[in-house]
Design a protein around this motif. Structure first.
Motif, PDB file in Angstrom:
ATOM      1  N   ARG A  21      43.647  13.014  97.474  1.00 53.51           N
ATOM      2  CA  ARG A  21      43.594  13.526  96.105  1.00 53.51           C
ATOM      3  C   ARG A  21      43.956  15.009  96.025  1.00 53.51           C
ATOM      4  O   ARG A  21      44.570  15.454  95.051  1.00 53.51           O
ATOM      5  N   SER A  22      43.584  15.758  97.056  1.00 48.08           N
ATOM      6  CA  SER A  22      43.801  17.211  97.028  1.00 48.08           C
ATOM      7  C   SER A  22      45.247  17.612  97.302  1.00 48.08           C
ATOM      8  O   SER A  22      45.608  18.774  97.116  1.00 48.08           O
ATOM      9  N   VAL A  23      46.059  16.672  97.749  1.00 47.95           N
ATOM     10  CA  VAL A  23      47.448  16.979  98.105  1.00 47.95           C
ATOM     11  C   VAL A  23      48.379  16.496  97.002  1.00 47.95           C
ATOM     12  O   VAL A  23      48.384  15.315  96.648  1.00 47.95           O
ATOM     13  N   SER A  24      49.162  17.406  96.464  1.00 52.75           N
ATOM     14  CA  SER A  24      50.131  17.058  95.422  1.00 52.75           C
ATOM     15  C   SER A  24      51.526  16.896  96.032  1.00 52.75           C
ATOM     16  O   SER A  24      51.783  17.301  97.171  1.00 52.75           O
ATOM     17  N   MET A  25      52.411  16.325  95.258  1.00 52.06           N
ATOM     18  CA  MET A  25      53.800  16.215  95.702  1.00 52.06           C
ATOM     19  C   MET A  25      54.412  17.619  95.863  1.00 52.06           C
ATOM     20  O   MET A  25      55.275  17.828  96.722  1.00 52.06           O
ATOM     21  N   ASP A  26      53.954  18.562  95.055  1.00 47.89           N
ATOM     22  CA  ASP A  26      54.407  19.951  95.202  1.00 47.89           C
ATOM     23  C   ASP A  26      54.004  20.514  96.564  1.00 47.89           C
ATOM     24  O   ASP A  26      54.787  21.229  97.209  1.00 47.89           O
ATOM     25  N   ASP A  27      52.772  20.205  96.996  1.00 43.40           N
ATOM     26  CA  ASP A  27      52.302  20.681  98.304  1.00 43.40           C
ATOM     27  C   ASP A  27      53.174  20.136  99.431  1.00 43.40           C
ATOM     28  O   ASP A  27      53.522  20.854 100.369  1.00 43.40           O
ATOM     29  N   ILE A  28      53.487  18.857  99.334  1.00 45.83           N
ATOM     30  CA  ILE A  28      54.306  18.219 100.374  1.00 45.83           C
ATOM     31  C   ILE A  28      55.713  18.812 100.381  1.00 45.83           C
ATOM     32  O   ILE A  28      56.276  19.115 101.443  1.00 45.83           O
ATOM     33  N   ALA A  29      56.283  18.997  99.191  1.00 48.56           N
ATOM     34  CA  ALA A  29      57.627  19.576  99.097  1.00 48.56           C
ATOM     35  C   ALA A  29      57.651  20.989  99.663  1.00 48.56           C
ATOM     36  O   ALA A  29      58.586  21.375 100.378  1.00 48.56           O
ATOM     37  N   ARG A  30      56.600  21.755  99.361  1.00 50.53           N
ATOM     38  CA  ARG A  30      56.521  23.132  99.864  1.00 50.53           C
ATOM     39  C   ARG A  30      56.452  23.148 101.388  1.00 50.53           C
ATOM     40  O   ARG A  30      57.116  23.966 102.042  1.00 50.53           O
ATOM     41  N   GLU A  31      55.651  22.263 101.952  1.00 46.89           N
ATOM     42  CA  GLU A  31      55.512  22.195 103.409  1.00 46.89           C
ATOM     43  C   GLU A  31      56.835  21.802 104.067  1.00 46.89           C
ATOM     44  O   GLU A  31      57.177  22.286 105.158  1.00 46.89           O
ATOM     45  N   LEU A  32      57.575  20.954 103.406  1.00 44.69           N
ATOM     46  CA  LEU A  32      58.850  20.490 103.943  1.00 44.69           C
ATOM     47  C   LEU A  32      59.983  21.481 103.702  1.00 44.69           C
ATOM     48  O   LEU A  32      61.031  21.397 104.354  1.00 44.69           O
ATOM     49  N   GLY A  33      59.779  22.389 102.747  1.00 42.42           N
ATOM     50  CA  GLY A  33      60.861  23.300 102.398  1.00 42.42           C
ATOM     51  C   GLY A  33      61.978  22.618 101.639  1.00 42.42           C
ATOM     52  O   GLY A  33      63.160  22.940 101.804  1.00 42.42           O
ATOM     53  N   MET A  34      61.605  21.624 100.816  1.00 41.65           N
ATOM     54  CA  MET A  34      62.600  20.918 100.012  1.00 41.65           C
ATOM     55  C   MET A  34      62.058  20.744  98.596  1.00 41.65           C
ATOM     56  O   MET A  34      60.884  21.002  98.330  1.00 41.65           O
ATOM     57  N   SER A  35      62.880  20.299  97.696  1.00 40.97           N
ATOM     58  CA  SER A  35      62.453  20.096  96.317  1.00 40.97           C
ATOM     59  C   SER A  35      61.755  18.747  96.160  1.00 40.97           C
ATOM     60  O   SER A  35      61.974  17.823  96.955  1.00 40.97           O
ATOM     61  N   LYS A  36      60.930  18.654  95.121  1.00 41.28           N
ATOM     62  CA  LYS A  36      60.303  17.363  94.825  1.00 41.28           C
ATOM     63  C   LYS A  36      61.362  16.310  94.502  1.00 41.28           C
ATOM     64  O   LYS A  36      61.167  15.121  94.782  1.00 41.28           O
ATOM     65  N   LYS A  37      62.454  16.745  93.913  1.00 41.91           N
ATOM     66  CA  LYS A  37      63.518  15.816  93.558  1.00 41.91           C
ATOM     67  C   LYS A  37      64.027  15.071  94.794  1.00 41.91           C
ATOM     68  O   LYS A  37      64.324  13.869  94.730  1.00 41.91           O
ATOM     69  N   THR A  38      64.097  15.777  95.913  1.00 43.02           N
ATOM     70  CA  THR A  38      64.538  15.140  97.157  1.00 43.02           C
ATOM     71  C   THR A  38      63.535  14.090  97.605  1.00 43.02           C
ATOM     72  O   THR A  38      63.905  12.989  98.038  1.00 43.02           O
ATOM     73  N   ILE A  39      62.257  14.415  97.507  1.00 38.79           N
ATOM     74  CA  ILE A  39      61.226  13.444  97.891  1.00 38.79           C
ATOM     75  C   ILE A  39      61.309  12.196  97.022  1.00 38.79           C
ATOM     76  O   ILE A  39      61.220  11.064  97.510  1.00 38.79           O
ATOM     77  N   TYR A  40      61.525  12.397  95.716  1.00 36.62           N
ATOM     78  CA  TYR A  40      61.579  11.267  94.788  1.00 36.62           C
ATOM     79  C   TYR A  40      62.815  10.392  95.004  1.00 36.62           C
ATOM     80  O   TYR A  40      62.872   9.274  94.497  1.00 36.62           O
ATOM     81  N   GLN A  41      63.774  10.880  95.761  1.00 41.87           N
ATOM     82  CA  GLN A  41      64.910  10.028  96.116  1.00 41.87           C
ATOM     83  C   GLN A  41      64.502   8.923  97.095  1.00 41.87           C
ATOM     84  O   GLN A  41      65.144   7.881  97.167  1.00 41.87           O
ATOM     85  N   TYR A  42      63.406   9.187  97.824  1.00 41.70           N
ATOM     86  CA  TYR A  42      62.927   8.235  98.833  1.00 41.70           C
ATOM     87  C   TYR A  42      61.652   7.519  98.402  1.00 41.70           C
ATOM     88  O   TYR A  42      61.413   6.372  98.808  1.00 41.70           O
TER      89      TYR A  42
END
Length: 205
Positions: A21-42
């Motif tokens: 719950r504490s982890v957002s898609m923004d957090d994951i994108a930030r850790e990866l150094g990519m945009s959320k849009k890239t994550i949503y492609q997968y």
């Protein structure tokens, strides 16, 4: 490692460390150094990502457990190595992980429940039956009942209402519950084998 695998790896690490719950898609994108849009492609949303992470963890557990079956010397060694599989990443797990999965991601929670009550339960039942045949576990014990007790006790340690993380260490809880479980199974011969196994492991550490 391709992009999808990198996303799964980072998401898994974040979920284990902070809870889901504490982890957002923004957090994951930030850790990866990519945009959320890239994550949503997968992964179309967080629910989808959680499900993929859950499935990946289950498949890894199955591989680990099957490896244990191939390498264990006896039923006691088998259960002991199974417990090591569960405990290997506990230092990095936020106890709220399973609670978050159950409350906020029911589809993924059901995957875990199915795995727990089929694969894990059957694995423990078979180990107990093996131990009875080897003479290291008591003949009077009910393998089905104790297998269910074992898998529920593993999950119990993650309940913050019973074991608040400010007071209890997750690894210490699991060690205590595992020892209590195994000692209840053992014959006199089994006690000797288990004590030697524990002592040798402590010396290796």
């Amino acid at each position: 490692m391709d992009t999808k695998e990198k996303i799964l790896q980072v998401a898994d690490g974040q979920f284990h460390r902070y809870g889901i719950r504490s982890v957002s898609m923004d957090d994951i994108a930030r850790e990866l150094g990519m945009s959320k849009k890239t994550i949503y492609q997968y992964f179309k949303d967080k629910e989808c990502l959680v499900r993929y992470v859950t499935e990946s963890n289950i498949q890894q557990e199955i591989r680990d457990f099957n490896e244990v079956l191939e390498k264990s010397d006896n039923a006691i060694d088998e259960l002991y190595k199974f417990s090591l599989c569960f405990r290997k990443n506990l230092n990095d797990i936020n106890p709220s992980l399973l609670f978050d999965l159950q409350k906020f991601h029911p589809t993924s929670w059901q995957l875990w429940e199915d795995f727990k009550y089929s694969f894990i339960k059957d694995m423990v039942v078979d180990a107990i039956k093996r131990g009875k045949n080897e003479g290291v576990f008591r003949q009077s014990i009910d393998a089905e009942v104790l297998a269910l007790y074992r898998i529920e006790s593993i999950q119990l340690a993650f309940d913050p209402k019973i074991f608040p993380k400010e007071k209890f260490n997750l690894v210490d809880i699991q060690l205590e519950l595992f020892d209590h479980f195994v000692y209840g199974l053992l014959t006199v011969e089994g006690h000797e084998i288990f004590d030697k196994l524990r002592n040798s492991t402590q010396n290796d550490k």
